[in-house]
Design a protein around this motif. Sequence first.
Motif, PDB file in Angstrom:
ATOM      1  N   LYS A  82     106.891  55.926 -50.362  1.00  0.00           N
ATOM      2  CA  LYS A  82     106.081  54.743 -50.029  1.00  0.00           C
ATOM      3  C   LYS A  82     104.601  55.108 -49.951  1.00  0.00           C
ATOM      4  O   LYS A  82     103.728  54.343 -50.410  1.00  0.00           O
ATOM      5  N   ALA A  83     104.294  56.268 -49.394  1.00  0.00           N
ATOM      6  CA  ALA A  83     102.894  56.696 -49.277  1.00  0.00           C
ATOM      7  C   ALA A  83     102.257  56.850 -50.656  1.00  0.00           C
ATOM      8  O   ALA A  83     101.105  56.448 -50.870  1.00  0.00           O
ATOM      9  N   ASP A  86     101.685  53.341 -52.122  1.00  0.00           N
ATOM     10  CA  ASP A  86     100.639  52.589 -51.421  1.00  0.00           C
ATOM     11  C   ASP A  86      99.239  53.134 -51.694  1.00  0.00           C
ATOM     12  O   ASP A  86      98.254  52.380 -51.681  1.00  0.00           O
ATOM     13  N   ASN A  87      99.133  54.432 -51.936  1.00  0.00           N
ATOM     14  CA  ASN A  87      97.819  55.071 -52.040  1.00  0.00           C
ATOM     15  C   ASN A  87      97.339  55.297 -53.470  1.00  0.00           C
ATOM     16  O   ASN A  87      96.150  55.563 -53.673  1.00  0.00           O
ATOM     17  N   TRP A 215     106.923  63.858 -41.489  1.00  0.00           N
ATOM     18  CA  TRP A 215     106.551  64.554 -42.726  1.00  0.00           C
ATOM     19  C   TRP A 215     107.078  65.982 -42.725  1.00  0.00           C
ATOM     20  O   TRP A 215     106.683  66.807 -43.553  1.00  0.00           O
ATOM     21  N   MET A 247      95.408  62.868 -49.048  1.00  0.00           N
ATOM     22  CA  MET A 247      96.328  61.904 -48.454  1.00  0.00           C
ATOM     23  C   MET A 247      97.122  62.547 -47.317  1.00  0.00           C
ATOM     24  O   MET A 247      97.312  61.955 -46.248  1.00  0.00           O
ATOM     25  N   LEU A 251      97.942  61.369 -43.496  1.00  0.00           N
ATOM     26  CA  LEU A 251      99.260  60.852 -43.147  1.00  0.00           C
ATOM     27  C   LEU A 251     100.157  61.872 -42.466  1.00  0.00           C
ATOM     28  O   LEU A 251     100.976  61.518 -41.611  1.00  0.00           O
TER      29      LEU A 251
END
Length: 822
Positions: A82-83, A86-87, A215, A247, A251
């Motif tokens: 998802k990260a 989204d990024n 993470w 990123m 995150l």
Amino acid sequence: MLKSYILISWRYLMRNKVSSLISVSGLAIGFACVMWIGLYIKTELAYDSFVNDASRVYRVNLKGKMGDSEFYAGYTPPPAGKALMDNFPEVESYTRIYNPGNLLIRNVDENKSFVERRIFAVDSNFLQMLTYPLLEGNPATCLLDPHSVVLTEASAKKYFGNTNPLGKLLQADRTKDPLKVTGVIKDVAQTSSLKFDMLVPVSNYSEVKYFNWSWVWLNMATYIKLKPSAAANPNVAKNLESKFPAMLRVLAAPAFKRIGKNYDEFLKKGGYWDLHLQALPDVHLGSAGITSVVTTQNDIKNLYILGAIGLFIIILACVNFINLSTAQAAKRAKEIGVRKVMGSEKSQLVQQFLTEALFMSLFAVIVAVLMIWALLPYFNQLSGKDITSAMLLNGQFWLFTAALIAVVTLLAGSYPAFYLSSFKPVSILKGFSIFKSSKGNSGVRNGLVVFQFTVSTALIICTLVVYMQLRYIQNRDLGFDKENVVVFANAEKLGNSEEQFRQELEALPQIASVGKSTSMFTRESFGDFYVPIATSPNEHIAKDITLGSYMVDDDFVKTLDIKITKGRTFDKNFNDSLSVILNEAAVKQIGWKDPIGRYIRYPGGKMELYKVVGVVKDFNFDSLHDAIEPFAFFSYSSKSYDAFSSVIIARLKPGNPTNTLNQIGNKWKNYNAIQPFEYSFLNADLNALYVADHQMGSLLFIFTSLSIFVACLGLLGLVIYTAERRTKEIGIRKVLGASVAQITLLLSKDFVKLVIMAIVIASPLAWYAMNKWLQNFNYHITISWWLFAAAGLLAVFIAFVTLSFQSVKAALANPVKNLKTE
């Protein structure tokens, strides 16, 4: 003209049956080896090619270092996909895979149940990104409902027979509500890097939801799909990877903080936590050094090895043809002279001899295809592949075969054709020997013999090294006693009765000891970060350490006979809820001289401190390909983490285990009649880690045997020719009193010298190749001089036996008959 060439070729074959049979046999074996290896390589290269837009799909890998521990894995934290989407606008979508372990699945209506080992929990868009062909259902919707399940064709038939499974219900032992069948997939192709029998929504698994913040919980395989415009850029993966660290600083930092680590300080200390993209077509063959629990991976080096072996064997066969053709030159000299006098051009003679080579190649191909067809089940069993006879009818296979015939015809036929067509007709017809100035030709033949036995001897050495390494794996002290240990891997299925079952096993007179653990060697361990506690500010120890671990009971270490080098094991007379036992690798990495009584802290959760009460000798809990990593045992009473699996191990006393296992099976059924009783022996589980190595060893042995056979065929043909040329000499020597042994030695000694020369050349080449191969194992043998001596003696023995077969026959012939013949 072509008809004439074919007719002459046929007559030549019939007149020279022995040499023709030797040439055709060698070529047939060479063709068969190359064809089979070609089919094997084609299958390997075709992995995941069925996926639509496969070039746009990438697996996300994670390369990390914590302290001195490094890893490279084909899995990621849950939020990674998802990260990325989204990024980065280049990412069109993502999907994830989670392996929940073995599940008991039951047909609700018929009370039919099976243990499923190949089941994936996936995101709802899995079948849209990785386009496995659906026979029933809609790929866009069949996994949207959390209580849905998609079966393969074989699984559907197993549970529901020939009835339509759509809408039917299955019950999984880790989900409360039944699962409705919403789709049926065509059985997963052999060429899929993901092998599964069932798909269920990942939303069923609470652990994935719980760790969606993390993470550092690395249990998800993540695939992304790039937008067409982005994928058109050949450097898109590298460009994206360059942006990932920024990123992650944003995150991943909160997740690291939650476990007590500052992400920036972690990076400054030399740690790293890097995401990498790997194109889907590269996953199967390009993942050397990348661990994965869901993908089928091979090392492309194995294809290079097999390809090289196939190439060498076909070259050996061509060498046989060249040697025998040039050796027969004296027999064909007059034919060539007459044809040249009658007006034949050199080009016509070249075409004639190339036609003969083509003729033999076609015969050899027919024999080779029949050999492959007959031996295909045996080769599939050895290689672990499922190559079908239908692949022999494939157009690509025959295009490959046609190209191979053309190459072999040119390779095998060119030198003899140009050599034989170069004879001068005047010299031949006047009776001058064509061999008076043929030292160069003799040198070529000798050089080719040396080449053949160089290849064969090198393969013998390689086979011996592989055999010795595999035997070393079998016999190496792993740091525990693997014999007579039975593993019951599904103990969690017994629920609240698990401890009572364990106690009943312990009471059996045939059982020496019983232990319990959250997992077992060869299976997954729980990995996490810990902080060693210093006793003074100036103490030089590791700031943090990554530990793999099991939670175990008091008898686990004793049952496996793992050696305690310092301190003690867990004991019911102590409160070990905050105790830990480390292996020597962990103590060494931390830097403690006296670890007993020292503490490690878990930086997450409640910041628990664990006291070191014992140190165990290093043990190989995984493949010998891998180095021993820092490892810890926590007591079951610590409840250090949530475990969804439980394993009971039992050491049996020597004797026949059948009755004991039958008794255990009956006890199991008393507690859980639905869950099938399953067990494995620990030594068999460990051997399963080396299936690929054993397969490669078996294939190497077979191809080595074939290369030796082909080389010996050529040697046999040359000694037959030599004996024919020296018939008169042999007869005279026998009349003068030479013995059979002396004549055999006379005919053999020159060839044996060539074989010895080949051994000298082969030894350093084989040493270099196998030294590289052994580097794949962290624990391996040292290549000793006697391996080369043994291989050399074996090569000389095989060559001498081959030579003696014809030499003795020639030596035993009646000398009077030989002299009359001359």
